[in-house]
Design a protein around this motif. Sequence first.
Motif, mmCIF file in Angstrom:
data_model
loop_
_atom_site.group_PDB
_atom_site.id
_atom_site.type_symbol
_atom_site.label_atom_id
_atom_site.label_comp_id
_atom_site.label_asym_id
_atom_site.label_seq_id
_atom_site.Cartn_x
_atom_site.Cartn_y
_atom_site.Cartn_z
ATOM 1 N N GLU A 94 0.832 -1.208 0.000
ATOM 2 C CA GLU A 94 0.000 0.000 0.000
ATOM 3 C C GLU A 94 0.870 1.262 0.000
ATOM 4 O O GLU A 94 0.539 2.243 -0.684
ATOM 5 C CB GLU A 94 -0.926 -0.013 1.214
ATOM 6 N N ALA A 95 1.958 1.240 0.750
ATOM 7 C CA ALA A 95 2.849 2.410 0.775
ATOM 8 C C ALA A 95 3.457 2.665 -0.603
ATOM 9 O O ALA A 95 3.518 3.806 -1.077
ATOM 10 C CB ALA A 95 3.956 2.211 1.815
ATOM 11 N N VAL A 96 3.915 1.593 -1.267
ATOM 12 C CA VAL A 96 4.506 1.737 -2.600
ATOM 13 C C VAL A 96 3.457 2.219 -3.596
ATOM 14 O O VAL A 96 3.713 3.130 -4.402
ATOM 15 C CB VAL A 96 5.134 0.405 -3.053
ATOM 16 N N SER A 104 4.272 8.396 -10.322
ATOM 17 C CA SER A 104 4.754 7.570 -11.434
ATOM 18 C C SER A 104 3.689 6.949 -12.313
ATOM 19 O O SER A 104 3.932 6.704 -13.496
ATOM 20 C CB SER A 104 5.675 6.457 -10.904
ATOM 21 N N ILE A 105 2.498 6.665 -11.794
ATOM 22 C CA ILE A 105 1.463 6.014 -12.598
ATOM 23 C C ILE A 105 0.170 6.822 -12.510
ATOM 24 O O ILE A 105 -0.017 7.615 -11.581
ATOM 25 C CB ILE A 105 1.217 4.568 -12.133
ATOM 26 N N THR A 163 13.245 1.919 -3.354
ATOM 27 C CA THR A 163 14.471 2.218 -2.607
ATOM 28 C C THR A 163 14.160 3.064 -1.379
ATOM 29 O O THR A 163 14.664 2.797 -0.276
ATOM 30 C CB THR A 163 15.471 2.950 -3.509
ATOM 31 N N PHE A 164 13.322 4.101 -1.567
ATOM 32 C CA PHE A 164 12.983 4.989 -0.446
ATOM 33 C C PHE A 164 12.260 4.229 0.665
ATOM 34 O O PHE A 164 12.611 4.371 1.854
ATOM 35 C CB PHE A 164 12.110 6.134 -0.956
ATOM 36 N N VAL A 165 11.276 3.407 0.313
ATOM 37 C CA VAL A 165 10.533 2.662 1.331
ATOM 38 C C VAL A 165 11.449 1.675 2.040
ATOM 39 O O VAL A 165 11.453 1.569 3.274
ATOM 40 C CB VAL A 165 9.320 1.942 0.697
ATOM 41 N N PHE A 214 6.353 -16.263 2.256
ATOM 42 C CA PHE A 214 5.750 -15.601 3.412
ATOM 43 C C PHE A 214 5.179 -14.212 3.117
ATOM 44 O O PHE A 214 4.409 -13.685 3.922
ATOM 45 C CB PHE A 214 6.781 -15.484 4.540
ATOM 46 N N PHE A 215 5.538 -13.614 1.974
ATOM 47 C CA PHE A 215 5.064 -12.265 1.679
ATOM 48 C C PHE A 215 4.366 -12.144 0.329
ATOM 49 O O PHE A 215 3.853 -11.077 0.001
ATOM 50 C CB PHE A 215 6.228 -11.265 1.717
ATOM 51 N N GLY A 216 4.355 -13.202 -0.473
ATOM 52 C CA GLY A 216 3.758 -13.112 -1.802
ATOM 53 C C GLY A 216 4.719 -12.459 -2.780
ATOM 54 O O GLY A 216 5.915 -12.308 -2.516
ATOM 55 N N ILE A 217 4.184 -12.056 -3.945
ATOM 56 C CA ILE A 217 5.008 -11.421 -4.963
ATOM 57 C C ILE A 217 4.561 -9.976 -5.162
ATOM 58 O O ILE A 217 3.558 -9.543 -4.602
ATOM 59 C CB ILE A 217 4.948 -12.187 -6.302
ATOM 60 N N GLY A 218 5.308 -9.246 -5.960
ATOM 61 C CA GLY A 218 4.966 -7.856 -6.243
ATOM 62 C C GLY A 218 5.784 -6.890 -5.403
ATOM 63 O O GLY A 218 6.909 -7.183 -4.971
ATOM 64 N N ALA A 219 5.191 -5.734 -5.148
ATOM 65 C CA ALA A 219 5.889 -4.677 -4.427
ATOM 66 C C ALA A 219 6.291 -5.109 -3.018
ATOM 67 O O ALA A 219 7.359 -4.720 -2.524
ATOM 68 C CB ALA A 219 5.016 -3.428 -4.365
ATOM 69 N N SER A 220 5.458 -5.914 -2.366
ATOM 70 C CA SER A 220 5.775 -6.337 -0.995
ATOM 71 C C SER A 220 7.053 -7.178 -0.978
ATOM 72 O O SER A 220 7.947 -6.962 -0.148
ATOM 73 C CB SER A 220 4.605 -7.133 -0.408
#
Length: 678
Positions: A94-96, A104-105, A163-165, A214-220
Amino acid sequence: MTTVVAPPRAEAKEPPPPPAEPRHLPRWAWALIVIGVWIVVWAFTKGQDTLTLGAREHTQLQNDLTEFRNAVLASRDTNPFIQFTYQLGEWFKEAVEWCQRMISIPDFPRPVPQIGWLGVTAVAVWIGLAVAGWRIALLVAASFVSFGLFGYWSDSMDLLIVTFVSVSVAVLIGMPLAVLLGTTSRLGNSIINTILDIFQTMPTFVYLLPIVLFFGIGASAAVVCTLIYALPPLIRIAGHGIRSVPSTTIEATDSAGQTSWQRLRKVQLPMARKTIVVGLNQTIMAALSMATIAAYVDGPGLGQPVLQSLFKNDVGGAFVPGMLIVVMAVMLDRTTTAASEASEKAARGRINMRQRRIVLAVAAVPVLVALWMSRFYTWAAAFPENNLGPSVADAVNSFTEWFVDAFGGATEWFKNVITEALINPMQSLLAESPWYVTATAIMALALVLGGLRALMPTVICLIGIYIFGLWHDAMITLTMTMVGTVLVMVMALVFGVWMARRKSVDLLLRPLLDAGQTIPPFVYLIPMLALFGPTRFTAIVAGVIYAAPVAIKLVADGVAGVSSSTVEASRSTGATTWQEITKVQLPMSKGSIVLAANQGLLFMLSMAVIGGMVGAGALGYDVVLGFSRSEEWGKGAAAGITIVLIGIMLDRIARAAANQDPITHNPTRRPWWRSSMG
């Protein structure tokens, strides 16, 4: 009158010289003896008990790991720990995504982000001006404009966001641990360092199997794997800075009646600020280097186009986003360094703060105008399209085709020479010897080179490699790692000495080495694929290019650090240039050379999985297979753990060897078997 004659005085005799201790063979001679015996045994036993496991065969332990993965997925809705990790991943996601919608989008129904490229660039330039000065502001402006000009604005912003997160979370977690590392007892220090050693010797790809589970795929997953990789440098370097505050200063604060919290906040952290900034800088660089690997778990950023180009063998397509990653790394590196220097100047009163506030206030006016325009004008919200990026990619592809056509014969000859002279013999010795012969030889080499301090972890790691059932693949991976390290150290010694002895060479090569350390490892694979095809040699060469910069810089700094008076003394005795290098500079920089070899080993090993994608096979292929097929997950996890065990074993042997006294013919030295036992 009688004369008394005194008896003659006995002449004083010198005490007999102490008996000289017998001379002992140096460690390298013992190592050669071990290898010689190993070769003799191999000649009679090769091909026996090699523990080869078929591509689709599994051990019971590997099947158990697959069942563990299936059980975790089945308990996703009931297991509290799994629910916590997925919720944590959801917060990262959610943060990303919120940051993406901002810069960006498109933020639907708005067809563009909330803040367009012009506003984002203006804010970034103003921040650069505020924290580091006008030179950094110009660098930031040029960098952000290049992201858009080459057609990768959105991907570049996504990489900045991840990178920031990641770095923000790394600071929140890492700084308390750095304080603990810098202030805790020796036992606590040892525990933290051991954990950090495991993380830093673990190839980055190995993180991904448990992270995806444990966290799935994608931004997380992208944030978590970047966080894990980027965390150790901050903890280590900042902790070292806090621990390095002079003890006299600490005693002075104690005598003043300060509490431990006051001492930390008012003395230790301010005095370690410069070192902490270095740690933050290295954390940012580490986070950026994960760009492509994070893309493998569907993480957003510039790694995505690099990965897609790898699959298509498109050198130019990977070159442009890869170079933009380098641009971003240079921008962030220079900004953090300059910000630290600016804060030092401000603290010493060397900057007119009133004038600076006026300049920043005036500069904020056009920034606000740019923000307003980016919200209401399309050209300021979405970067105008152009063909610069595709044109550069086409030019790079054309150059690559010409180079392969012109030098393909030479590269093929080089590949064959290295393969036949170095890779095949070493692989046959390691992988085709009976497993117990190889294990005994490795343990003997560990004892000879590093004593009991190296032997104990070597035994534990070899037992682990045997238990996880991939011995033969592990020996092939170890072969590629050792061959690559040999090539890395040849380059490190040649170029490192050259840089140390010629200032002009250092000025020319160091920026190239800095850039080489920031290029994602995937980028190296694509031109190597074009030159050598999908083979294990391709993986080795890509690993050498990835590992060489850090090894060359370590050797150069070590040789340059040799006292100039010592070098002048050798010249006054008539030593030639070769004697000066081999008899003075290299022996006196032994610590840096051993550290370079250690880092070369670990960097080469970190490329094992990536090399598995281009025909290297062995453990790298097993890990990749575990990603692609659910029924192979256990074998992939076993391969990942085995890579970690190899890394820890090599790291401990190299460290112990560096700490051992060199064995010479000096009778005051004790032989290695005595010194290792205390």
